[in-house]
Design an enzyme around this catalytic site. Structure first.
Site, PDB file in Angstrom:
ATOM      1  N   SER A 148      -1.423  26.153  -7.865  1.00  0.00           N
ATOM      2  CA  SER A 148      -2.470  27.121  -8.388  1.00  0.00           C
ATOM      3  C   SER A 148      -3.773  26.562  -8.103  1.00  0.00           C
ATOM      4  O   SER A 148      -3.977  25.051  -8.192  1.00  0.00           O
ATOM      5  CB  SER A 148      -2.007  27.517  -9.836  1.00  0.00           C
ATOM      6  OG  SER A 148      -3.159  28.023 -10.452  1.00  0.00           O
TER       7      SER A 148
ATOM      8  N   TYR B  26      -0.395  26.318 -18.836  1.00  0.00           N
ATOM      9  CA  TYR B  26      -0.087  26.860 -17.656  1.00  0.00           C
ATOM     10  C   TYR B  26      -0.986  25.963 -16.567  1.00  0.00           C
ATOM     11  O   TYR B  26       0.021  25.622 -15.534  1.00  0.00           O
ATOM     12  CB  TYR B  26      -0.874  28.184 -17.357  1.00  0.00           C
ATOM     13  CG  TYR B  26      -0.706  28.750 -15.820  1.00  0.00           C
ATOM     14  CD1 TYR B  26       0.382  29.221 -15.407  1.00  0.00           C
ATOM     15  CD2 TYR B  26      -1.887  28.510 -15.313  1.00  0.00           C
ATOM     16  CE1 TYR B  26       0.561  29.660 -14.018  1.00  0.00           C
ATOM     17  CE2 TYR B  26      -1.653  29.283 -13.849  1.00  0.00           C
ATOM     18  CZ  TYR B  26      -0.666  29.828 -13.258  1.00  0.00           C
ATOM     19  OH  TYR B  26      -0.415  29.973 -11.979  1.00  0.00           O
TER      20      TYR B  26
END
Length: 333
Positions: A187, A202
């Protein structure tokens, strides 16, 4: 004389910094010029894709099938698994297998049974590529002390523990055959930004994915196995809320299909890469000498705005809001 020496030293340091920045920018922006590999010939005839029923995972499975690979689909929804398997068979002359696996149950009794089913599915199969795509982004847009801890634990299980176990399951066969590619979906929250406030857990799990991929790449390169962390930024999926979509220009949102085409072309090229050309343009700013506190401040304001919008649209109780965030999906930032 002393002033001249300091001037030369500082000028040299400045020139070195400019050269380094230009080199990194050129490498980033020219990545898409690399020729794609023949995946079936280079790595093997089967690919394992986790989280393949929606978004990036579904598009990656279909794109890999278009390149002639048979697909093992690993996910938690049997109806959706059948749907994507049927879509693959209708469109491409390849085989499919499905494995039911709720990755939030990894390291439990149910998870061990699912892991055994996955090992059985790949035993004796020429698995050349594994795409660890399954991921959880929620709960997000909230402070750590507001979140349901169990939901965060499930996030860690899915994003980090399950990815590790799936990779460990396919590596022995790859080593025996002397070839293979492990593709871990990371990510931009951890690879292109200094921080990702209100999504801290996250981002932490995605940082783990990035470091794990870099280290495994070194470990297994001599075995003929390429390990890669692919870094998407914003991909247009159902997991991106309207609040997020309205903040960014449509140009910055890449469709899952467009992302998958470039992601499959990127397999085998680099330990960590940003496959999408649009995303590379977005990521280019991270190489520029912008103070981290400026980026941190902007991100915090942006995510607080998202938090406010979500809170205004959510049920009245905090527990109801937490339940809204606790689903598995694919949203990368």
């Amino acid at each position: 004389m002393a002033t001249s020496i300091w001037f030369v030293l500082l000028a040299s340091l400045g020139a070195a910094h400019v050269v380094t920045t230009v080199f990194r920018l050129t490498s980033l922006l020219s990545f898409g010029l690399r020729r794609p590999k023949d995946l079936r010939r280079r790595y093997g005839s089967w690919a394992v894709v986790t989280g393949p029923t929606t978004g990036i995972g579904r598009s990656m499975a279909l794109e890999l099938a278009a390149h002639g690979l048979n697909i093992v689909l690993v996910g938690r929804d049997p109806a959706k698994l059948r749907d994507v398997a049927d879509a693959i068979v209708r469109s491409h002359a390849v085989q499919t297998k499905t494995v039911l696996f709720d990755f939030s149950l990894i390291s439990t009794v149910q998870g061990e049974k699912a892991m055994a089913a996955l090992r059985e599915a790949v035993e004796g199969v020429d698995v050349g590529v594994v795409v660890n795509n399954a991921g959880v982004v929620r709960p997000g847009a909230m402070f750590l002390h507001e979140a349901d801890v169990e939901a965060l634990v499930r996030m860690i299980r899915v994003n980090a523990v399950a990815l590790t176990e799936v990779t460990a399951a396919v590596l022995p066969g790859m080593m025996e055959r002397g070839r293979g590619a492990v593709v871990n979906i990371g990510s931009g929250s951890s690879d292109t930004l200094p921080s990702f406030p209100l999504y801290s857990v996250y981002a932490g799990t995605k940082a783990y994915v990035s470091v794990l991929s870099r280290s495994l790449s070194v470990e297994y390169k001599s075995k003929g196995i390429d390990v890669q962390c692919q870094v998407p930024l914003l991909v247009k999926t159902n997991m991106i809320s309207d609040a997020v979509k309205n903040v960014f220009l449509p140009l910055f949102l890449v469709s899952p299909e467009a992302y998958a085409r470039e992601a499959v072309r990127a397999i085998g090229h680099g330990r960590v890469c940003v496959p999408s050309a649009v995303h590379r343009l977005q990521a280019a700013w991270s190489i520029l000498p912008i103070p981290e506190f400026v980026v941190d401040s902007y991100r915090l304001r942006l995510h607080l705005q998202q938090r406010g919008i979500k809170s205004s649209r959510s049920p009245h109780t905090s527990q109801d809001r937490l339940l809204d965030y606790q689903d598995v999906g694919r949203k990368t930032s």
